[in-house]
Write a protein that holds these residues in place. Structure first.
Motif, PDB file in Angstrom:
ATOM      1  N   GLU A  25       0.868  -1.157   0.086  1.00 26.35           N
ATOM      2  CA  GLU A  25      -0.061   0.112   0.050  1.00 26.35           C
ATOM      3  C   GLU A  25       0.678   1.168   0.111  1.00 26.35           C
ATOM      4  OE1 GLU A  25      -3.163   0.205  -0.138  1.00 26.35           O
ATOM      5  OE2 GLU A  25      -4.200  -1.440   0.596  1.00 26.35           O
ATOM      6  N   LYS A  26       0.573   2.207  -0.884  1.00 20.93           N
ATOM      7  CA  LYS A  26       1.396   3.422  -0.734  1.00 20.93           C
ATOM      8  C   LYS A  26       0.466   4.628  -1.003  1.00 20.93           C
ATOM      9  CE  LYS A  26       2.842   3.294  -5.718  1.00 20.93           C
ATOM     10  NZ  LYS A  26       4.014   2.962  -6.549  1.00 20.93           N
ATOM     11  N   ASP A  31      -2.029  12.181  -2.924  1.00 22.62           N
ATOM     12  CA  ASP A  31      -2.954  11.645  -2.409  1.00 22.62           C
ATOM     13  C   ASP A  31      -3.199  11.765  -0.772  1.00 22.62           C
ATOM     14  OD1 ASP A  31      -3.239  10.139  -4.760  1.00 22.62           O
ATOM     15  OD2 ASP A  31      -1.696   8.611  -4.049  1.00 22.62           O
ATOM     16  N   SER A  32      -2.674  13.003  -0.495  1.00 24.39           N
ATOM     17  CA  SER A  32      -2.893  13.276   0.948  1.00 24.39           C
ATOM     18  C   SER A  32      -4.152  13.167   1.617  1.00 24.39           C
ATOM     19  CB  SER A  32      -2.251  14.524   1.207  1.00 24.39           C
ATOM     20  OG  SER A  32      -3.255  15.607   0.407  1.00 24.39           O
ATOM     21  N   MET A  52       8.550   3.054   4.198  1.00 19.56           N
ATOM     22  CA  MET A  52       8.798   4.443   4.245  1.00 19.56           C
ATOM     23  C   MET A  52       7.886   5.722   4.769  1.00 19.56           C
ATOM     24  SD  MET A  52       9.252   6.691   0.381  1.00 19.56           S
ATOM     25  CE  MET A  52       7.436   6.547   0.276  1.00 19.56           C
ATOM     26  N   GLY A  53       8.297   6.637   5.448  1.00 17.09           N
ATOM     27  CA  GLY A  53       7.099   7.438   5.941  1.00 17.09           C
ATOM     28  C   GLY A  53       6.406   7.023   6.992  1.00 17.09           C
ATOM     29  N   ASN A  54       5.385   7.786   7.444  1.00 14.14           N
ATOM     30  CA  ASN A  54       4.406   7.687   8.733  1.00 14.14           C
ATOM     31  C   ASN A  54       2.988   7.595   8.098  1.00 14.14           C
ATOM     32  OD1 ASN A  54       6.842   8.151  10.412  1.00 14.14           O
ATOM     33  ND2 ASN A  54       6.541  10.254  10.114  1.00 14.14           N
ATOM     34  N   ALA A  55       2.288   6.598   9.129  1.00 14.08           N
ATOM     35  CA  ALA A  55       0.926   6.464   8.750  1.00 14.08           C
ATOM     36  C   ALA A  55       0.240   6.119  10.020  1.00 14.08           C
ATOM     37  CB  ALA A  55       0.543   5.344   7.898  1.00 14.08           C
ATOM     38  N   LYS A  88       3.673  14.034   3.887  1.00 14.84           N
ATOM     39  CA  LYS A  88       4.734  13.158   3.312  1.00 14.84           C
ATOM     40  C   LYS A  88       4.264  11.758   2.736  1.00 14.84           C
ATOM     41  CE  LYS A  88       8.422  15.468   5.725  1.00 14.84           C
ATOM     42  NZ  LYS A  88       9.409  15.343   6.726  1.00 14.84           N
ATOM     43  N   PRO A  89       4.723  11.274   1.641  1.00 15.71           N
ATOM     44  CA  PRO A  89       4.538   9.787   0.984  1.00 15.71           C
ATOM     45  C   PRO A  89       4.814   8.954   2.180  1.00 15.71           C
ATOM     46  CG  PRO A  89       6.306  10.656  -0.296  1.00 15.71           C
ATOM     47  CD  PRO A  89       5.760  11.816   0.805  1.00 15.71           C
TER      48      PRO A  89
END
Length: 281
Positions: A25-26, A31-32, A52-55, A88-89
């Protein structure tokens, strides 16, 4: 929720886990505002790993912040919502696995959601990419490699998680473990061992639960039984003397402890070892 890593390792060690597939999933910069809102696979457990990144990952109403170094476990058929934590992505890998139906009632972690920390590990993204490519390849060899990669990936998760526990308490626990290994043949008690290191028994028990996954008493017993097995196979000492050599003054108590750990009596263990030697010859 967060769970002791030793309990998680114990779960995967005892369950008949099998790889069931994976996907990514990305979200990109544009797509913010997109939110993933659905249910997890109804038949599989899942591991969500940030590459990669935070979610924000919400499972049945419980929110987890996921970033490289944190893994979130999801049970089957859970409501899952994934959204950005910033502009951020991010990129996530979702790995599904199964356990047999007859294990589901006793392996309660399978149907639970929880997180654990592994820290950043440069090997993990590469192993995940290899697993993704391998699952799409045909043939028995590719299937075998996929199973092996899945097992290796779990091992890397747990090695990394254990390294996160390397602090002063971990070093103290390792010192106590070494003391028990060196002195298991003596008439030592856990209370005496705790006092020797300036601890009370409850504090020592808490350290062992966190870093070893068992009580100090059980660790002492396992050290003694391990040495007893070695003696039973390498010498002809009577069982009573073997018991004394590993710290048991009561040979009956020793036999009960030995059978509880191994499933057979010391004499049966010795006979099975002798029979194996004859078979090899």
């Amino acid at each position: 929720m967060e769970i002791n890593i030793n309990e998680i390792i114990d779960y995967y060690a005892k369950s008949s886990t099998s790889f069931a597939g994976m996907f990514f999933e990305k979200r990109e910069f544009n797509d913010s505002n997109v939110v993933i809102d659905r249910r997890t696979n109804p038949f599989c457990g899942g591991l969500i790993i940030s590459l990669m990144g935070n979610a924000h990952v919400t499972l049945n109403g419980t929110e987890y912040m996921i970033n490289p170094g944190i893994i979130v476990h999801a049970g089957p058929n859970m409501r899952v919502c994934i959204k950005n934590s910033d502009d951020k992505p991010w990129r996530l890998a979702v790995i599904h696995y199964r356990i047999p139906e007859n294990e589901m009632s006793c392996m309660t972690f399978f149907g639970s959601h929880f997180s654990f920390a592994i820290g950043e590990n440069i090997k993990i993204p590469d192993l995940i990419q290899q697993l993704f490519l391998s699952q799409s390849s045909p043939g028995s060899l590719a299937l075998f490699k996929t199973k092996l990669l899945f097992t290796n990936l779990l091992g890397e998760f747990f090695d990394s998680a254990k390294r996160q526990l390397t602090d002063n308490n971990s070093k103290l626990t390792e010192t106590v473990m070494e003391y028990i290994r060196q002195n298991h043949a003596e008439q030592i008690s856990i209370s005496q061992t705790a006092s020797y290191f300036g601890l009370d028994r409850r504090r020592l028990a808490a350290l062992f639960k966190h870093h070893v996954g068992m009580t100090p008493s059980n660790y002492l017993i396992e050290c003694r039984i391990l040495k007893a097995k070695e003696l039973l196979q390498s010498c002809s000492l009577p069982v009573k003397q073997v018991a004394e050599c590993v710290g048991y003054s009561d040979s009956l108590y020793f036999s009960k402890a030995f059978k509880k750990i191994t499933g057979i009596s010391p004499s049966e263990f010795r006979e099975s070892g002798a029979q194996s030697s004859e078979d090899e010859i």
